[in-house]
Enzyme design. Sequence first.
Site, short mmCIF file in Angstrom:
data_model
loop_
_atom_site.label_atom_id
_atom_site.label_comp_id
_atom_site.label_asym_id
_atom_site.label_seq_id
_atom_site.Cartn_x
_atom_site.Cartn_y
_atom_site.Cartn_z
N HIS A 1 -30.22 -15.71 -16.97
CA HIS A 1 -29.17 -14.76 -16.92
C HIS A 1 -28.45 -14.57 -18.30
O HIS A 1 -28.58 -13.58 -18.73
CB HIS A 1 -28.23 -14.53 -15.59
N SER B 1 -25.24 -5.99 -14.92
CA SER B 1 -25.30 -7.18 -16.12
C SER B 1 -26.04 -6.74 -17.28
O SER B 1 -25.65 -7.23 -18.17
CB SER B 1 -26.09 -8.50 -15.41
N ASP C 1 -21.30 -16.75 -19.06
CA ASP C 1 -22.42 -16.57 -18.09
C ASP C 1 -23.05 -17.77 -17.71
O ASP C 1 -22.28 -18.89 -17.72
CB ASP C 1 -23.39 -15.91 -18.79
N ASN D 1 -23.12 -4.19 -8.21
CA ASN D 1 -24.44 -3.62 -7.95
C ASN D 1 -24.37 -3.61 -6.71
O ASN D 1 -25.53 -3.56 -6.00
CB ASN D 1 -25.56 -4.76 -8.38
#
Length: 534
Positions: free
Chosen positions: A187, A375, A153, A291
């Site tokens: 994130h 996520s 990430d 998404n």
Amino acid sequence: MRPSSRRAGFTGFAVICLLGSLLAPAAAGAAAKPSLPKAPGSDLRARDSWIVTLVPGVTPSAEAPGLAKQANGTLGNVYSHALHGFQFHGSAAAAQALRRNPHVASVEADRAVYLTEAVPLGIKRIDAYVVGSTEHAYGHGFRGSGVRIAIIDTGIDLAHEDLAATTDVALGKNCVGTGPPQDGYGHGTHVAGTAASPLNGVGLLGVAPEAHLVPIKVFDDAGNSSEAMVLCGLDHIIGLATDGDPTNDVQVANMSFGEARAWGDCTNDALHAAICRASAAGITLVGGAGNSAANANTFVPAAFPEVISVSALADFDGHPGGLKGCGFVPDLSWYECDDTFAFFSNWGKVDVMAPGVAIQSTWPGNQYKVISGTSMATPHVAGVAALMKAANPALNPAQIMALMKQTGECPNQAYADADGISGCVGQGTWRDDPDGTPEPLVNALRAAQAAADAVGPPPVVPGAATLDSATAGDASVALAWTAPASDGGAAISGYQIWRGTASGGEALLTTTPNPASYTDATAANGTTYYYQVA
């Protein structure tokens, strides 16, 4: 087999998208940390436990052992300063008998006390930890101990009060620059907290609170990445899993990112080849389905068969049944309804579901933030995979995926294996699910229990073939096998090729049509492989 070396090819630059919804870089002067609700510690220590106060003149150290024994109980702590008395373990009847002793001033029931730590609703919804109950994964001892979860990430906030103690910086990797894999975007820190924030009296709780986190930074601090960066991260964790030192192994990888594109198999697609190698090395890979409210079949890496693909559920109370109604979700600037398929979530080629709307988790700078996206759903599943791997280290990634799907919750609150049908077919549909084919919601307790009871790989597959030969070539292995007469009376239309680096550790490599041969062109130099064909 131990094939010779061959140089690997790479794809061109590609844009890789993080899967948190409308996520912006962390700004200076971030919002103050919210006031977190208190969450209970385990009430196990308070059961059949009593606090006894003695009358003046009676010495606790001298009298407590005899009083406890006389009442048919056992002695716990003896207090000399905070209290004139002791802790007594016994039944309610034994405590009542103790109350009648003339040396006893009072007997009070022991009570559970609470850590100043939040249990997010998503953790509750999947039975990872449930307030006021022991029927959850943590209460049954499934906590992820000994497992490492790679967070591929934006990095992790390495100094975060809730993550620093369980983040293994030394095993981490910064693929976008120099220095440690510090998160400058947010994130990765949010994802990490959901997967494995520990029960430490600080902040909030993750799904696998005794697992360790390995930060793999493949996104820069503006949220940019490419397949080359992702390949760097995968290369690093495969190296850890295959270096011969089990203390370095990464068993689970969380991939809350992706891109929509056409994709090939393990032989002609660089990213897919890396995923196949990671799976063959025993790493369970978990990816967000995306998404875009679109078909997930082209969203990689989640769409690859070796990856557990995760869609998002809206849950507002930690309970099934849609009891909470509908409401406005600030970070989405949109309305969602309890126990519905998140409006933004991709659908189609998806394996399981997890809560992904208004998820509270860790944020850089000792902060905590609520955001939404697949996520946020993905680390719930990565955490469950860690619980399963800790419960049964012999399981391979394909088994973990299968057991997770079999033990998940269906829209009608039955479990996916309740009627003997794989998945949730015939057991209702999540409201607003565009394809009408519900994927099961992961259940941490049932998945971990099933993992603990499972037997090693590979699963029994009808129409198994006999592998006759495996010949090493130039970074390839040519397989040939004898086909069985039939597959339960039906014509054979194809085979599954299973490969692993340890006997009994095979994972599904690919599928191939009817001809009884296949060349594995993804072999790594100097690696011994074990193959099965089914």
